[in-house]
Enzyme design. Sequence first.
Site, short mmCIF file in Angstrom:
data_model
loop_
_atom_site.label_atom_id
_atom_site.label_comp_id
_atom_site.label_asym_id
_atom_site.label_seq_id
_atom_site.Cartn_x
_atom_site.Cartn_y
_atom_site.Cartn_z
CD GLU A 253 28.77 0.27 -45.24
OE1 GLU A 253 27.92 0.02 -45.83
OE2 GLU A 253 29.73 1.91 -45.40
CB CYS A 287 25.67 1.10 -48.47
SG CYS A 287 26.21 2.52 -47.14
C1 UN1 Z 1 28.10 4.04 -48.73
O1 UN1 Z 1 27.33 4.05 -49.03
O2 UN1 Z 1 28.74 3.14 -48.18
O3 UN1 Z 1 25.51 8.56 -45.18
C2 UN1 Z 1 28.72 5.01 -47.19
C3 UN1 Z 1 26.03 8.36 -46.34
C4 UN1 Z 1 27.24 8.58 -45.95
C5 UN1 Z 1 28.61 7.23 -46.11
C6 UN1 Z 1 27.69 6.46 -46.92
N1 UN1 Z 1 27.91 9.61 -45.02
O4 UN1 Z 1 24.91 8.43 -47.17
#
Ligand code: UN1
Length: 500
Positions: A253, A287
């Site tokens: 990820e 992310c």
């Molecule tokens: C991340 O930034 O690694 O969808 C995960 C989202 C959160 C998870 C982010 N539920 O922004």
Amino acid sequence: MNVTHLFQAIGVTWQPAAAGVWHSVSPIDGAVLAPIAAHRCDQVPTIAAQAKEAFLQWRLVPAPQRGQLLYRFAARLRQHKAELARFITLECGKIVAEAEGEVQEMIDICDFAVGLSRQLHGLTIASERPHHALRELWQPLGPCLIISAFNFPMAVWSWNAALALVCGNSLIWKPSEKASLCAIACHELLIQEIQATKEAPAHLSQLVLGDRSVSETLVEQVSIPLVSATGSCRMGQQVGAKVAERFGRSILELGGNNAIIVTEQADLDLALHAILFGAVGTAGQRCTSTRRLFLQRKIADEMLTRLGQAYHRLNVGDPRQSETLVGPLIDGEAYADMQAAIATARAEGCRIVGGERRLQQEIPHAYYAAPALIDARGVWQNHAEEVFAPLLYCFDFDTLEDAIARQNNVAQGLSSAIFTRSIQEAEYFLSAAGSDCGIANVNLGTSGAEIGGAFGGEKHTGGGRESGSDAWKGYMRRMTATINYADDLPLAQGIDFQLN
Ligand code: UN1
């Protein structure tokens, strides 16, 4: 409340290490929170062997009983939601609402895992042979290594941990060095529940604190069949290659370069709200944060004016204050990357709204930056890099086809969104000719996914899927079983194979 008190408040006895290999530092004010004692590379083989031993026992515990461990862990998380959120705010700089949201995400995935523990089902498939049964079974896989990032120091671990545990696996968690205390807090709560569960073996879950060399040694362990890693594309490329070399499985990820497309058919109020949360929420350090904005030409001026006004009203500052919407960046490196990106855009002729550093002199080791809008219209067509900061590159477009082509024309493929009230535009965006991302939303932003769906992205985002839907299958071994209950041995494909 200092860190030792915070540990006491969650019922964990914890003493800071006498001498730390590094220090946990709060991005709020640069204060040293605690020295952290780290593991050494030469301890890794023993940790891996213990994880294997624990797996061999845990895999035999019926899955619904394994689920009960998560049920009790979720109760602890509910009980200590506020304190756990406090750890996230202190160590990672998240505002309270978002930190509590992260703990809620952990609770949600545990609830999901409890239900899942009664539904690890396979298929019954029609066999081509008489008196034969063909089945698909799902078996526990082995020790799972979880490498997590600073920006979601608890939730992303829990997506992996909760599923891996109900699937019958043991865990090794290597958190980011920047979020060690968050990891210690969660892990201690899990350990308490493990110790209270008579079927759960010692070493069912192990926390490994260490630097990059410790991660690398963990990744090389042949006895760890699955590595789930969250972080940069560069990190993923290295981890993925190492794991593939030894025929392990990886769930990656990695980076995102997420875009929102706003067409002239959109509800602009809705779009404005979503763009703000996506671009400046978590100080742009998700992310899934919105990094690019494509505005249809007719509405571009209006949207950028309104966004600029909203950016000027953003409260940047101490994440513990209820009026703050944007907390600090994680460290000076993140701040330097942001400023370098702004300088490049300015030099190329982009118009910049915001971006200036706040609270400059008073707090030397805290990096508060006002989020920046980079109006790149007429300068650039697109932006290829993921800068992990609240920067939003804005472009305009004439046709939806062109906007989608530019949205897709980057290396990463995590999250995407369109704002439109036209069903044609929305369905086109979701079609095979539309977004190429793992996540595609209509009339909501790129970040803030629920745990119920599979989470992850394509291309340089790594292709992994975690969290909901059938992501659990990634943590299990698929076994195809054919059973012959005939008195003879008919071969598949009608092959005749007889001794003369
Ligand atoms: C991340 O930034 O690694 O969808 C995960 C989202 C959160 C998870 C982010 N539920 O922004």
